[in-house]
Each structure stands twice: as structure tokens, then as C-alpha cells.
Design an enzyme around this catalytic site. Structure first.
Site, PDB file in Angstrom:
ATOM      1  N   CYS A  64     114.069 -19.223  14.320  1.00 23.35           N
ATOM      2  CA  CYS A  64     113.230 -19.388  15.513  1.00 23.35           C
ATOM      3  C   CYS A  64     112.768 -20.832  15.697  1.00 23.35           C
ATOM      4  O   CYS A  64     113.551 -21.670  16.110  1.00 23.35           O
ATOM      5  CB  CYS A  64     112.057 -18.411  15.466  1.00 23.35           C
ATOM      6  SG  CYS A  64     111.442 -18.078  17.114  1.00 23.35           S
TER       7      CYS A  64
ATOM      8  N   HIS B 128     114.501 -13.431  14.889  1.00 29.17           N
ATOM      9  CA  HIS B 128     113.851 -13.169  13.596  1.00 29.17           C
ATOM     10  C   HIS B 128     114.626 -12.079  12.843  1.00 29.17           C
ATOM     11  O   HIS B 128     114.190 -10.926  12.789  1.00 29.17           O
ATOM     12  CB  HIS B 128     112.409 -12.706  13.820  1.00 29.17           C
ATOM     13  CG  HIS B 128     111.516 -13.807  14.273  1.00 29.17           C
ATOM     14  ND1 HIS B 128     110.963 -14.720  13.411  1.00 29.17           N
ATOM     15  CD2 HIS B 128     111.101 -14.156  15.517  1.00 29.17           C
ATOM     16  CE1 HIS B 128     110.230 -15.585  14.088  1.00 29.17           C
ATOM     17  NE2 HIS B 128     110.294 -15.274  15.369  1.00 29.17           N
TER      18      HIS B 128
ATOM     19  N   GLU C 224     114.846 -11.567   9.838  1.00 28.47           N
ATOM     20  CA  GLU C 224     114.130 -11.100   8.634  1.00 28.47           C
ATOM     21  C   GLU C 224     113.499  -9.719   8.821  1.00 28.47           C
ATOM     22  O   GLU C 224     113.336  -8.972   7.868  1.00 28.47           O
ATOM     23  CB  GLU C 224     113.066 -12.118   8.209  1.00 28.47           C
ATOM     24  CG  GLU C 224     111.873 -12.306   9.143  1.00 28.47           C
ATOM     25  CD  GLU C 224     112.077 -13.357  10.234  1.00 28.47           C
ATOM     26  OE1 GLU C 224     113.250 -13.657  10.534  1.00 28.47           O
ATOM     27  OE2 GLU C 224     111.074 -13.849  10.788  1.00 28.47           O
TER      28      GLU C 224
HETATM   29  N1  GLN Z   1     106.899 -22.056  18.815  1.00 23.90           N
HETATM   30  C1  GLN Z   1     108.236 -21.713  19.136  1.00 23.90           C
HETATM   31  C2  GLN Z   1     108.352 -21.058  20.497  1.00 23.90           C
HETATM   32  O1  GLN Z   1     107.390 -20.498  20.984  1.00 23.90           O
HETATM   33  C3  GLN Z   1     108.880 -20.845  18.075  1.00 23.90           C
HETATM   34  C4  GLN Z   1     108.177 -19.540  17.875  1.00 23.90           C
HETATM   35  C5  GLN Z   1     108.573 -18.852  16.590  1.00 23.90           C
HETATM   36  O2  GLN Z   1     109.062 -19.480  15.667  1.00 23.90           O
HETATM   37  N2  GLN Z   1     108.331 -17.553  16.491  1.00 23.90           N
HETATM   38  O3  GLN Z   1     109.398 -21.023  21.083  1.00 23.90           O
END
Ligand code: GLN
Length: 532
Positions: free
Chosen positions: A384, A510, A512
Site C-alpha cells: 500500500c 493489503h 496480509e
Molecule cells: N496513505 C496512503 C493512501 O492513503 C496509503 C494508505 C495505506 O497504506 N493503507 O493512499
């Protein structure tokens, strides 16, 4: 409809979830159709705005609900997807009752905690439990907290409505030992049960968190004061692995006590496979060291699912994964890459994971790590925010776009390679700009990611606002970055990789959240393989 409620006494942080999830695991392994639900007394609609410092990771359900991390534990234990219905907070209950009041549903009657709030709680539990043979409901509440009393009252009423044989209570409380004498003291447990009884709840099973085994005399004493049969007092000893807890509870016949209480035929759970995996997990043949570069380095709970996914993947190779949380502050200032290199050598780090995150703190340092790993062929998996960092690092160091940045870190950047999409920019309420829940990606034929998944399309959970700016896709690819997964409309980058690197994989999602002990996630499995 059968309901099992799990309450906690004396202190929070007892791991009530482990009891709830272990009961779920055992009953599912006996063949019952089960589900788990959580009641949270806090006044937030969801866990999306709660600080990982205080509450640990925010878990995301497949339908896009931002939940307490316990829902992640439930998923991993019972291998079933949680949804927005799996979690009920006080605020959801109150909001719904207030909306009904405004609609005129109560026809001028006084709206009160009892019966209106308690009815709302009961209705939600019944709707959730309708299709299960048994539903386990954990109440995030410690006895003596005022804020959860409406849940306890609703439970009391449900027991009366549905009958004793259909509603049972399991109470979890800690055995306290006095440090000087080491003597185990049960008074706190006794009082927490007495308090529950004052509220009209009589637990049938008592689970004692304890460092030492509880002997028969102590059980008899506890039984006398709590009115719980001594063979219904279970000890929950600290375990080397949380995954061993269901097995430890099975050995004390917890499943049989529940079956008896709910008037079911007695049966044994099929835990053979779980037992083998847990044995493997607790007896690794080697240890591998992996660094995690996040923001909340003092609290492993903030990265719970990532850490679990790494451990699961390790088990496939009979390998324990030792996680080193990189403390950004120790790498401040000049020569960051040299300091990192020294750290990697000293701790025998074989790979680096950068998990999701929000805000700019530590991002410049992570951009350095990305470059270091790329140049030195060190396996890394970036998730992410991690993907966004990897793209910025590649743009600056390979494509020569030296000012490349994310508008999350620098709103005025002249090269916004990571940005909010145009159609999202004018939305005032930030929450609505979040991509939440399952999204599909089309994987590039012949890419490493496609090989790892063994599929052409894949759905993973998302929780982010920013994307790789489409205006820069071409320059990244021209310079050798492979965009190995895209949204089905071809606009949003989902996966990237570098062809000539041992393992350089990043995803906007994600993954995970989808890892299980018996189904480790392929991206994590291949990472460990590359590290080994
Ligand atoms: N801050 C980043 C976004 O909003 C990544 C968010 C995250 O890693 N869950 O796109």
C-alpha cells in the site's frame, strides 16, 4: 439459534478474542456452522479513525468496513470472512435508534436505553445469528466499565427470551500472583463473577488466564465463591504460540462442556492438521530475520496482520521469522543507507517489508530503503503506502524525476507521481475518497506476480486514497519497472515489480489480511523463499 457470549473481568488486554476465536475454531472443527461477532462499547462508528498507537492495526473486511484488529484474529482462526455486520459499536446502535426516533417509529413514546437501545442490540445479534448453528459474541468490555452496560443488559434479556439451553456465558478473568510470594490469588476473579451475577449474568464457564497451572483445591475454592462447577473452570496458560490455544482448550474438554450445555450430542473436533502445523510452528528448523519499516515501531499490534502473514509463510519452510522493527529515528541524518547496511549485516536481515501507513513521517527514509534494496538485490515486499514509496524512489533514482513525490507528503510537489485521482479531488468529506474493501486486479501475463498467485485476476482488500498518477505510468515502464497488475479498467496500478531483482514486489492492496496459518499468502511465501 444458539449464542455464546464471552465477557472479560478485572483488566482489559486478557485476550478474550483468543477464547472467542478458539471456541469458534473448536466448534467449527466439530462440524457446526458458526460465526463470530464483536460488540464494542466505544463511540466511533468504526475503527477507521482510531490511532494504531492506542488500538493497533485497523483491520479491513472484504465489504470495506474498518474494524478492530480482533476481527482479523477471528478470520485467521476460523478461516471465515468477517463483514461490516460482524462488529457492532455503541454509536451504530445509538445512531440507528435516533434515526428511528426522527422517522417517528416510536409514536411519541419516551425513547430509553431499556428497551430501545437494548432491543436494537438484540435485533442485531438475532439477525446476525439467524443462519448459524451457533454464534460466538465477544463483548469488548471489562466488568465495572459503565460504557458497556447496555450490552450486558441486552445479553441478560436474550438469555431469558431464548432460553437457558440456547444462550451461554463464558467469562475470562486473570489469576493474579503476588510477586513476592508467588502465591496465586483468585479474589479478583471471584469479585468479577460476583459483579456479573449482580447484573443478572451467571457464567457457565470460567476461563482463567494464568501463568501457572491451577490445582484442584484452587478450582474448588473458585467454584464455591463463583457458583461455577469446578470442572467448568478452565485454565488458559500462556502459550508459545497463540495458535496452540484451541488445542490447549480442547485438551480440557471445553468443546464437550459447551456441547453439553447447549444440549448437543457430544463430538470431537478434527484438529489433526492444525496440530501438525502448530507443532511445526513451535519447532522451527531455522530462523530468518526480516525487518519491518513502519511508523509505529514500539507497538507490534499496529502491524498485526503483516507479522502474522510473515509467520504463516515461514511455517511452509519450517522456518521461524524474527521480525526487527526498524526504528526510523536511529537512521536519521546523513549516511542513512550506510547505517542501514550496517544494521542489515549486524542483524542478518534477509528481507525488508514496508507496511501501509498514513502521513509523511519517515517517508524520505523509506525512499532511501527502497533504493538500497533495489541496488543491493535485497528482497522486499512493499504494501500500500509501501508501493507508493517504491514508485517515488524508482522515479527519483532511475527515471531522473528528482522531485517526484506524493501529494500526501508534499501538496505542492511539481512531480505528483502519487496523487488523489481527479474525480476524488472535490469531495469535501475525506472519508468518501477512501478505496475500501475488495477490489479486483488484472495481472500481467508472464509477470512474477501472476506466477506467484497462479491466477490472471485477483481480489485483495484496499484501504487508501492515493494512486500512482496515470500521467507517469509510461515513464516508469520505459525505465524498466513492470506494472504487473492493474484495475480492470486499466487506470489504477495494483502491482509493480522489477524483472531483474530477486524479489521486488509492491502492491497497492493489503494481501496480509488474507493469510492463514494453513493457507499462507503467496506473496509472503515467495518473499520468504527469496530471503532463504
Ligand atoms: N496513505 C496512503 C493512501 O492513503 C496509503 C494508505 C495505506 O497504506 N493503507 O493512499
Amino acid at each position: 439459534m444458539k449464542l455464546i457470549f464471552v465477557t472479560g473481568g478485572v483488566i482489559s488486554g486478557l485476550g478474550k478474542w483468543i477464547t472467542a476465536a478458539s471456541i469458534g475454531k473448536l466448534l467449527k472443527a466439530c462440524g457446526y456452522k458458526i460465526d463470530i461477532m464483536k460488540m464494542d462499547p466505544y463511540l466511533q462508528i468504526d475503527a477507521g479513525t482510531m490511532s494504531p498507537f492506542e488500538h493497533g492495526e485497523t483491520f479491513v473486511t472484504t465489504d470495506g468496513f474498518e474494524a478492530d484488529l480482533d476481527l482479523g484474529h477471528y478470520e485467521r482462526f476460523i478461516d471465515q470472512y468477517m463483514t461490516s455486520k460482524s462488529s457492532v459499536t455503541s454509536w451504530q446502535i445509538y445512531l440507528s435508534v435516533i434515526q428511528k426516533e426522527r422517522r417517528g417509529d416510536f409514536l411519541g413514546r419516551t425513547v430509553q436505553v431499556i428497551p430501545h437501545i437494548t432491543n436494537e442490540i438484540k435485533d442485531r445479534i438475532k439477525a446476525f445469528a439467524a443462519n448459524n448453528e451457533v454464534t460466538i459474541i465477544e463483548i469488548w468490555w471489562t466488568i465495572w466499565d459503565i460504557e458497556g452496560l447496555h450490552f450486558i443488559e441486552a445479553v441478560r434479556q436474550l438469555r431469558q427470551e431464548l432460553g437457558r439451553e440456547n444462550v451461554m456465558m463464558v467469562h475470562v478473568a486473570p489469576m493474579i500472583s503476588v510477586s513476592t510470594s508467588g502465591e496465586m490469588k483468585s479474589k479478583a476473579i471471584q469479585h468479577s463473577v460476583i459483579k456479573l451475577r449482580e447484573l443478572g449474568i451467571h457464567p457457565s464457564i470460567l476461563v482463567c488466564r494464568t501463568r501457572e497451572s491451577i490445582d484442584d483445591d484452587l478450582k474448588k475454592k473458585l467454584s464455591m465463591f463463583t457458583d461455577i462447577d469446578s470442572d467448568h473452570i478452565i485454565e488458559a496458560l500462556d502459550q508459545k504460540s497463540i495458535y496452540n490455544v484451541p488445542i490447549a482448550l480442547q485438551q480440557q474438554n471445553l468443546h464437550l462442556l459447551i456441547q453439553e450445555r447447549l444440549l448437543w450430542e457430544k463430538s470431537e473436533p478434527d484438529m489433526e492438521n492444525r496440530g501438525k502445523l502448530v507443532y511445526k510452528m513451535m519447532n522451527p528448523k531455522q530462523t530468518i530475520h526480516i525487518a519491518l519499516a513502519g511508523k509505529y515501531t514500539h507497538l507490534t499490534d499496529s502491524y498485526m496482520s503483516v507479522i502474522e502473514a510473515l509467520q504463516h509463510a515461514g511455517v511452509s519452510f519450517d522456518c521461524a521469522v524474527k521480525i526487527h522493527l526498524l526504528d526510523m529515528e536511529s537512521f536519521e541524518g546523513k549516511n542513512r543507507e550506510e547505517k542501514l547496511s550496517a544494521y542489515i549485516k549486524e542483524h542478518e536481515i534477509k528481507g525488508i517489508v514496508v507496511p501501509g501507513g498514513f502521513g509523511s513521517r519517515g517517508t524520505e527514509w523509506k525512499i532511501n530503503i527502497a533504493n538500497y534494496c533495489r541496488v543491493n538485490n535485497i528482497p522486499y515486499l512493499w504494501l500500500c503506502l509501501g508501493l507508493q514509496i517504491a514508485v517515488i524512489s524508482f522515479a527519483r533514482n532511475v527515471c531522473g524525476i528528482t522531485q517526484a513525490n506524493s501529494t500526501e507528503f508534499d501538496e505542492q510537489t511539481i512531480d505528483p507521481i502519487i496523487d488523489i485521482m481527479e474525480d476524488q479531488k472535490n469531495i469535501a468529506n475525506k472519508w468518501w475518497t477512501m478505496r475500501l474493501g475488495l477490489y479486483e486486479a488484472v495481472l500481467k501475463k508472464g509477470s512474477k506476480v501472476q506466477k506467484m498467485y497462479g491466477q490472471d485476476t485477483i481480489q485483495e482488500r484496499h484501504r487508501h486514497r492515493y494512486e500512482v498518477n496515470p500521467a507517469y505510468h509510461e515513464v516508469l515502464q520505459k525505465n524498466g519497472m513492470v506494472i504487473s497488475g492493474m484495475s480492470p479498467d486499466g487506470k489504477l496500478v495494483e502491482y509493480i515489480e522489477l524483472p531483474n531483482h530477486i524479489y521486488y514486489t509492491a502492491t497497492q492492496s493489503h494481501p496480509e489480511f488474507n493469510s492463514r496459518l494453513d493457507k499462507p499468502h503467496p506473496l509472503f511465501v515467495w518473499l520468504i523463499k527469496a530471503c532463504l
